[in-house]
Design a protein around this motif. Structure first.
Motif, PDB file in Angstrom:
ATOM      1  N   UNK A  35       0.906  -1.239  -0.091  1.00 21.75           N
ATOM      2  CA  UNK A  35      -0.154   0.113   0.026  1.00 21.75           C
ATOM      3  C   UNK A  35       0.924   1.103   0.059  1.00 21.75           C
ATOM      4  N   UNK A  36       2.184   1.087   0.104  1.00 18.65           N
ATOM      5  CA  UNK A  36       3.020   2.514   0.122  1.00 18.65           C
ATOM      6  C   UNK A  36       3.094   2.977  -1.107  1.00 18.65           C
ATOM      7  N   UNK A  37       3.068   4.163  -1.069  1.00 18.91           N
ATOM      8  CA  UNK A  37       3.276   5.166  -2.252  1.00 18.91           C
ATOM      9  C   UNK A  37       4.511   5.562  -2.358  1.00 18.91           C
ATOM     10  N   UNK A  38       5.148   5.176  -3.841  1.00 18.84           N
ATOM     11  CA  UNK A  38       6.471   5.401  -4.146  1.00 18.84           C
ATOM     12  C   UNK A  38       6.572   7.033  -4.183  1.00 18.84           C
ATOM     13  N   UNK A  39       7.759   7.426  -3.551  1.00 22.11           N
ATOM     14  CA  UNK A  39       8.202   8.812  -3.572  1.00 22.11           C
ATOM     15  C   UNK A  39       8.175   9.660  -4.888  1.00 22.11           C
ATOM     16  N   UNK A  40       8.332   8.960  -5.711  1.00 24.06           N
ATOM     17  CA  UNK A  40       8.477   9.356  -7.042  1.00 24.06           C
ATOM     18  C   UNK A  40       7.059   9.900  -7.733  1.00 24.06           C
ATOM     19  N   UNK A  41       6.025   9.249  -7.219  1.00 27.24           N
ATOM     20  CA  UNK A  41       4.690   9.727  -7.439  1.00 27.24           C
ATOM     21  C   UNK A  41       4.272  11.243  -7.219  1.00 27.24           C
ATOM     22  N   UNK A  42       5.038  11.563  -6.161  1.00 28.68           N
ATOM     23  CA  UNK A  42       4.729  12.860  -5.597  1.00 28.68           C
ATOM     24  C   UNK A  42       4.830  14.077  -6.550  1.00 28.68           C
ATOM     25  N   UNK A  43       5.732  13.784  -7.560  1.00 26.45           N
ATOM     26  CA  UNK A  43       5.940  14.971  -8.552  1.00 26.45           C
ATOM     27  C   UNK A  43       5.264  14.960  -9.814  1.00 26.45           C
ATOM     28  N   UNK A  44       4.145  14.057  -9.776  1.00 27.61           N
ATOM     29  CA  UNK A  44       3.421  13.805 -11.077  1.00 27.61           C
ATOM     30  C   UNK A  44       2.053  14.752 -10.900  1.00 27.61           C
ATOM     31  N   UNK A  45       1.774  15.440 -12.043  1.00 25.35           N
ATOM     32  CA  UNK A  45       0.554  16.296 -12.180  1.00 25.35           C
ATOM     33  C   UNK A  45      -0.787  15.811 -12.808  1.00 25.35           C
ATOM     34  N   UNK A  46      -0.493  14.421 -13.326  1.00 26.98           N
ATOM     35  CA  UNK A  46      -1.738  13.777 -13.890  1.00 26.98           C
ATOM     36  C   UNK A  46      -1.237  12.208 -14.116  1.00 26.98           C
ATOM     37  N   UNK A  47      -2.230  11.436 -14.094  1.00 27.29           N
ATOM     38  CA  UNK A  47      -2.223   9.786 -13.984  1.00 27.29           C
ATOM     39  C   UNK A  47      -2.824   9.278 -15.127  1.00 27.29           C
ATOM     40  N   UNK A  48      -2.234   8.259 -15.644  1.00 25.56           N
ATOM     41  CA  UNK A  48      -2.981   7.357 -16.514  1.00 25.56           C
ATOM     42  C   UNK A  48      -2.891   5.803 -16.303  1.00 25.56           C
ATOM     43  N   UNK A  49      -4.052   5.369 -16.332  1.00 22.90           N
ATOM     44  CA  UNK A  49      -4.012   3.803 -15.572  1.00 22.90           C
ATOM     45  C   UNK A  49      -4.881   3.016 -16.581  1.00 22.90           C
ATOM     46  N   UNK A  50      -3.915   1.665 -16.908  1.00 23.42           N
ATOM     47  CA  UNK A  50      -4.612   0.873 -17.750  1.00 23.42           C
ATOM     48  C   UNK A  50      -4.864  -0.440 -16.787  1.00 23.42           C
ATOM     49  N   UNK A  51      -6.112  -0.856 -16.118  1.00 24.42           N
ATOM     50  CA  UNK A  51      -6.148  -1.663 -15.205  1.00 24.42           C
ATOM     51  C   UNK A  51      -7.045  -2.742 -15.862  1.00 24.42           C
ATOM     52  N   UNK A  52      -6.259  -4.002 -15.874  1.00 24.07           N
ATOM     53  CA  UNK A  52      -7.042  -5.129 -16.357  1.00 24.07           C
ATOM     54  C   UNK A  52      -7.052  -6.288 -15.036  1.00 24.07           C
ATOM     55  N   UNK A  53      -6.953  -5.921 -13.947  1.00 23.67           N
ATOM     56  CA  UNK A  53      -7.021  -6.729 -12.762  1.00 23.67           C
ATOM     57  C   UNK A  53      -8.325  -6.775 -11.980  1.00 23.67           C
ATOM     58  N   UNK A  54      -9.289  -5.915 -12.521  1.00 23.16           N
ATOM     59  CA  UNK A  54     -10.787  -6.129 -11.926  1.00 23.16           C
ATOM     60  C   UNK A  54     -11.028  -5.012 -11.008  1.00 23.16           C
ATOM     61  N   UNK A  55     -12.073  -4.983 -10.367  1.00 19.67           N
ATOM     62  CA  UNK A  55     -12.756  -3.917  -9.404  1.00 19.67           C
ATOM     63  C   UNK A  55     -11.746  -3.934  -8.183  1.00 19.67           C
ATOM     64  N   UNK A  56     -11.281  -4.907  -7.693  1.00 14.69           N
ATOM     65  CA  UNK A  56     -10.782  -4.812  -6.310  1.00 14.69           C
ATOM     66  C   UNK A  56      -9.243  -4.019  -6.369  1.00 14.69           C
ATOM     67  N   UNK A  57      -8.603  -4.062  -7.675  1.00 13.62           N
ATOM     68  CA  UNK A  57      -7.449  -3.483  -7.721  1.00 13.62           C
ATOM     69  C   UNK A  57      -7.832  -2.085  -8.213  1.00 13.62           C
ATOM     70  N   UNK A  58      -9.006  -1.962  -9.012  1.00 13.80           N
ATOM     71  CA  UNK A  58      -9.226  -0.299  -9.068  1.00 13.80           C
ATOM     72  C   UNK A  58      -9.608   0.088  -7.800  1.00 13.80           C
ATOM     73  N   UNK A  59     -10.164  -0.391  -6.672  1.00 15.92           N
ATOM     74  CA  UNK A  59     -10.529   0.096  -5.459  1.00 15.92           C
ATOM     75  C   UNK A  59      -9.263   0.674  -4.800  1.00 15.92           C
ATOM     76  N   UNK A  60      -8.082  -0.275  -4.859  1.00 23.10           N
ATOM     77  CA  UNK A  60      -7.001  -0.086  -4.178  1.00 23.10           C
ATOM     78  C   UNK A  60      -6.164   0.999  -4.708  1.00 23.10           C
ATOM     79  N   UNK A  61      -5.988   0.965  -6.093  1.00 19.57           N
ATOM     80  CA  UNK A  61      -5.157   2.208  -6.706  1.00 19.57           C
ATOM     81  C   UNK A  61      -6.058   3.514  -6.547  1.00 19.57           C
ATOM     82  N   UNK A  62      -7.205   3.479  -6.712  1.00 23.77           N
ATOM     83  CA  UNK A  62      -8.240   4.672  -6.436  1.00 23.77           C
ATOM     84  C   UNK A  62      -7.736   5.188  -4.911  1.00 23.77           C
ATOM     85  N   UNK A  63      -7.606   4.434  -3.882  1.00 30.21           N
ATOM     86  CA  UNK A  63      -7.210   4.851  -2.480  1.00 30.21           C
ATOM     87  C   UNK A  63      -5.802   5.258  -2.673  1.00 30.21           C
TER      88      UNK A  63
END
Length: 249
Positions: A35-63
């Motif tokens: 669940x830890x957020x990589x520090x490198x993510x903090x510099x980003x100002x937009x996110x693009x996601x390709x999720x084929x792992x289903x709704x549970x992965x969506x919920x986790x990533x959304x959080x």
């Protein structure tokens, strides 16, 4: 300077990369652990996601992404993007990871090509160039990946076991036979589709490989007596997300 966080949420791993938005250069990349957020993510100002792992992965990533407070686009396959048209019977049902990988491969080659993703499943997709700057996805196969093949035979047959073998041209034990068989099956599928597409196009087409098992698949493919062009790209889906994101408002 603007930065894009691209995330490829597959069935086995969730890969990510931070790309310079203007150039597409990958500055950092990795595999998400826990669940830890990589520090490198903090510099980003937009996110693009390709999720084929289903709704549970969506919920986790959304959080995990909400604390960033930046726009998040959950990509899906479309009828057309970046000069590539989608010939799938129902375009939106094509796995978005396959679509992103094809877009990146098309941008790389700008000619007819085969696109292979060797992960939990092995997908082999065919792109035909139709005119300068334009191409279409004309079909592809989905089959069990190497680990899935090995697991399925271990579950279905007695006395196989789960010990890992190594590749041998002439296997002389069960474990090596199972591993070598799964590798030969994967390479055979790629080689056959490469032949089909090359015959369809009237010339030998190149092949782009990605996915966790691509590195073990490539040497077997390169043993082929015919001259063929293979390229290995670890972050093909992530690069495809960058192209898709750049085209949208």
């Amino acid at each position: 300077m603007s930065y894009l966080l691209a995330i490829d949420a597959g069935n086995t791993r969730t890969k990510w990369a931070v790309l310079q938005y203007a150039s597409g250069e990958i500055l950092q990349h990795g595999v998400l652990n826990g669940d830890d957020m990589p520090a490198a993510w903090q510099q980003c100002d937009r996110v693009a996601v390709a999720n084929v792992a289903g709704p549970d992965r969506y919920t986790l990533l959304d959080q995990q992404l909400k604390p960033l407070g930046v726009p998040v686009r959950w990509h899906a396959s479309t009828m057309q993007a970046c000069g590539l048209s989608n010939g799938y019977a129902v375009p939106e049902q094509l796995g978005v990871d396959r679509w992103a990988a094809m877009i990146a491969a098309w941008q790389y080659y700008q000619r007819s090509c085969l696109v292979v993703n060797a992960g939990t499943a092995l997908t082999v997709d065919m792109i035909e160039k139709t005119s300068p700057g334009q191409a279409r996805f004309i079909g592809g196969i989905i089959m069990p990946g190497m680990r899935l093949m090995q697991t399925s035979i271990a579950n279905a047959a007695a006395n196989i076991g789960r010990a890992l073998g190594v590749f041998q041209d002439f296997p002389l034990n069960t474990q090596d036979g199972v591993y070598s068989g799964s590798l030969y099956a994967s390479a055979g599928a790629v080689d056959n589709l490469l032949q089909v597409l090359s015959e369809h196009c009237g010339h030998v087409v190149p092949c782009m490989l990605s996915g966790g098992d691509a590195v073990v698949l490539l040497p077997l493919l390169q043993r082929h007596v015919l001259a063929r062009e293979y390229n290995l790209e670890e972050n093909l889906v992530l690069q495809g997300l960058w192209y898709m994101e750049r085209e949208l408002p």
